[in-house]
Design a protein around this motif. Structure first.
Motif, mmCIF file in Angstrom:
data_model
loop_
_atom_site.group_PDB
_atom_site.id
_atom_site.type_symbol
_atom_site.label_atom_id
_atom_site.label_comp_id
_atom_site.label_asym_id
_atom_site.label_seq_id
_atom_site.Cartn_x
_atom_site.Cartn_y
_atom_site.Cartn_z
ATOM 1 N N SER A 165 0.823 -1.219 0.000
ATOM 2 C CA SER A 165 0.000 0.000 0.000
ATOM 3 C C SER A 165 0.854 1.264 0.000
ATOM 4 O O SER A 165 0.408 2.306 -0.490
ATOM 5 C CB SER A 165 -0.925 0.025 1.222
ATOM 6 N N ALA A 171 -4.224 2.847 9.467
ATOM 7 C CA ALA A 171 -5.186 2.144 8.617
ATOM 8 C C ALA A 171 -6.560 2.111 9.306
ATOM 9 O O ALA A 171 -6.715 2.546 10.442
ATOM 10 C CB ALA A 171 -4.687 0.734 8.323
ATOM 11 N N TYR A 172 -7.544 1.573 8.601
ATOM 12 C CA TYR A 172 -8.929 1.527 9.091
ATOM 13 C C TYR A 172 -9.380 0.075 9.057
ATOM 14 O O TYR A 172 -9.651 -0.484 8.007
ATOM 15 C CB TYR A 172 -9.811 2.395 8.192
ATOM 16 N N TRP A 173 -9.420 -0.542 10.242
ATOM 17 C CA TRP A 173 -9.581 -1.988 10.365
ATOM 18 C C TRP A 173 -11.032 -2.364 10.635
ATOM 19 O O TRP A 173 -11.710 -1.734 11.448
ATOM 20 C CB TRP A 173 -8.711 -2.516 11.498
ATOM 21 N N LEU A 180 -3.232 -5.829 6.451
ATOM 22 C CA LEU A 180 -2.802 -4.435 6.481
ATOM 23 C C LEU A 180 -3.156 -3.745 5.175
ATOM 24 O O LEU A 180 -3.619 -2.596 5.168
ATOM 25 C CB LEU A 180 -1.300 -4.367 6.737
ATOM 26 N N GLU A 181 -2.975 -4.431 4.061
ATOM 27 C CA GLU A 181 -3.262 -3.840 2.761
ATOM 28 C C GLU A 181 -4.743 -3.482 2.638
ATOM 29 O O GLU A 181 -5.097 -2.390 2.172
ATOM 30 C CB GLU A 181 -2.857 -4.812 1.651
ATOM 31 N N ALA A 183 -6.869 -2.933 5.097
ATOM 32 C CA ALA A 183 -7.198 -1.870 6.046
ATOM 33 C C ALA A 183 -6.725 -0.509 5.536
ATOM 34 O O ALA A 183 -7.397 0.510 5.754
ATOM 35 C CB ALA A 183 -6.574 -2.182 7.407
ATOM 36 N N GLN A 184 -5.596 -0.466 4.859
ATOM 37 C CA GLN A 184 -5.138 0.810 4.304
ATOM 38 C C GLN A 184 -6.026 1.246 3.139
ATOM 39 O O GLN A 184 -6.342 2.434 3.003
ATOM 40 C CB GLN A 184 -3.675 0.713 3.848
ATOM 41 N N ARG A 185 -6.440 0.310 2.318
ATOM 42 C CA ARG A 185 -7.367 0.659 1.228
ATOM 43 C C ARG A 185 -8.662 1.217 1.799
ATOM 44 O O ARG A 185 -9.207 2.220 1.293
ATOM 45 C CB ARG A 185 -7.657 -0.576 0.377
ATOM 46 N N LYS A 187 -9.034 2.760 4.620
ATOM 47 C CA LYS A 187 -8.785 4.102 5.152
ATOM 48 C C LYS A 187 -8.841 5.140 4.048
ATOM 49 O O LYS A 187 -9.471 6.203 4.191
ATOM 50 C CB LYS A 187 -7.440 4.128 5.862
ATOM 51 N N HIS A 358 -7.135 1.599 15.983
ATOM 52 C CA HIS A 358 -6.733 1.257 14.620
ATOM 53 C C HIS A 358 -5.232 1.485 14.412
ATOM 54 O O HIS A 358 -4.575 0.735 13.687
ATOM 55 C CB HIS A 358 -7.519 2.107 13.610
ATOM 56 N N THR A 362 -2.208 -1.050 13.230
ATOM 57 C CA THR A 362 -1.364 -0.681 12.092
ATOM 58 C C THR A 362 0.109 -0.795 12.444
ATOM 59 O O THR A 362 0.908 -1.374 11.699
ATOM 60 C CB THR A 362 -1.688 0.757 11.645
#
Length: 431
Positions: A165, A171-173, A180-181, A183-185, A187, A358, A362
């Motif tokens: 990412s 990130a937004y879980w 992680l990827e 969750a970052q998308r 976010k 979150h 991260t």
């Protein structure tokens, strides 16, 4: 007779007035302290000299970065055990640095001096930013220097830590089972929805990093994006990503100070993990600049780390380790202060969402990436830099978990003529 660990334990416990909660191993191979948990390894006497010549957090940080101190076992567990003793957190805390500064020539200090066998103080590790306090002036030049210190340490190293990412913010879980990827998308998409992005809009991404937000907004929402960063390495990387994504007609990446952006107005501004670099003395200027760059009815999404308020805000001091090794010139503020300054600049604050837990998830994800590829990390940057990042990310994860740090997304609006906000009545629908 090998007994350096026992002597160290005795000195530390006298200085601190309490027992050490984890095991020690000294340079002579001796061990002391409770078994069964993480072990604090004092590899040489130089670690003690660093602490004597620079009592407190900075001396400990220098010893860690140089490899004079290490932890065997669970780093999170070791930091949790030591945090109340060594690192001075909060207004009433008393740590090892305070003890050393106050005790003067007491017997315990004399014994520590004898163990350290003082010589001239060791030079700070090369990774330390020299005279970091000067960067708190937050001139254009000092901000460029600070950003270069933190971000221009190798794109390949950051790719190892951050993953595909290339997003260096919370990130937004949906849950710990998320990647992680993903969750970052999520976010990036959350930011786009809060900003109400629609095809044809202009977005200014302040502190655009490696271009992830700019690419996502252009590709998924059809907006035109200007991304600005002070890091030449980030900009070069981001431009290549933009070209590879076929978005050069919609995304422009600049090496530019946000204060020098002169081609507004923009329909929306995103500032994700950038405002921590602005500084308290410059924050109102930052807020007014972004307000001036927005069209009436435009939205600002300010994503920023926060600290709890202190009884005496004038006594707030920047973390010595972070200032010297991680974010030179960075300053944190309570979220209430941030919201108040945005309002003073003319914004209407419409929503505030805390993402504290979150960020802990991260950071643990980043530490896992770093530890999994540890043998490459020191090759891609320096061994000392890799040690800096491991310590600061692990300690920060614990700080977010325990509420010593927070992170918030503040959505603010520059009101349109007549006072309209353009937001739905049920704001969390994010339309």
């Amino acid at each position: 007779m090998r007994d350096a660990a026992r002597q160290l334990q005795s000195v530390a416990e006298e200085l601190l007035g309490t027992g050490l909660p984890l095991r020690l191993r000294a340079w002579d191979g001796s061990e002391a302290g409770p078994p069964g948990g993480p072990v604090l390894v004092v590899r040489n006497r130089r670690a003690l000299r660093r602490l004597l010549f620079k009592p407190g957090e900075l001396g400990l940080a220098r010893a860690w970065v140089a490899g004079d101190l290490d932890v065997e076992g669970d780093l999170y567990a070791a930091l949790a055990l030591l945090s109340g003793l060594i690192w001075e957190r909060g207004e009433d805390a008393r740590g090892l640095g305070a003890a050393l500064r106050e005790l003067g020539v007491r017997a315990a200090v004399r014994r520590l001096v004898a163990l350290a066998r003082p010589l001239p103080p060791p030079a700070p590790p090369a990774e330390e930013r020299r005279r970091p306090g000067l960067l708190h002036r937050h001139t254009r030049r000092s901000d460029r220097q600070a950003i270069g210190h933190h971000y221009d340490v190798g794109n390949d190293f950051y790719a190892l830590v951050l993953g595909p990412s290339m997003v260096y913010s919370c990130a937004y879980w949906g849950g710990p089972e998320d990647t992680l990827e993903a969750a970052q998308r999520d976010k990036l998409e959350l930011v786009c929805r809060k900003l109400g992005l629609r095809p044809g809009m202009r977005l200014l991404d302040v502190g655009c990093g490696w271009g992830s937000m700019a690419i996502h907004a252009a590709r998924e929402h059809g907006v035109r994006v200007v991304g600005v960063t002070l890091s030449a390495e980030q900009a070069a990387f981001a431009r290549k990503r933009v070209a590879d994504a076929g978005l050069t007609d919609r995304v422009e990446i600049r090496v530019q100070d946000y204060r020098d952006v002169a081609d507004g107005p923009f329909d929306a501004v995103s500032s994700i993990g950038m405002a921590e670099h602005v500084g308290a003395a410059r924050y109102l200027e930052y807020a007014r600049t972004l307000h001036g760059l927005l069209a009436p009815g435009g939205r600002l999404l300010n994503h920023q780390i926060a600290r709890p308020p202190q009884r005496d805000e004038g006594a707030y001091e920047v973390d010595a380790f972070i200032d010297a090794y991680v974010f030179p010139g960075g300053e944190l503020a309570p979220v209430g202060t941030t919201a108040g300054l945005l309002e003073e600049a003319g914004f209407e604050v419409r929503d505030l969402e805390s993402l504290r837990e979150h960020y802990a998830l991260t950071l643990r994800g980043w530490v896992a990436n770093l530890e999994r590829e540890w043998r490459w990390a020191g090759v891609l940057t320096t061994p000392g830099r890799a040690r800096v990042w491991r310590l600061y990310m692990a300690a920060s994860a614990l700080a977010f978990e325990t509420g010593q740090l927070g992170v918030n997304q503040v959505l603010a609006v520059r009101a349109a003529d007549g006072g309209g906000s353009g937001l739905p009545l049920r704001t969390r629908d994010w339309r």
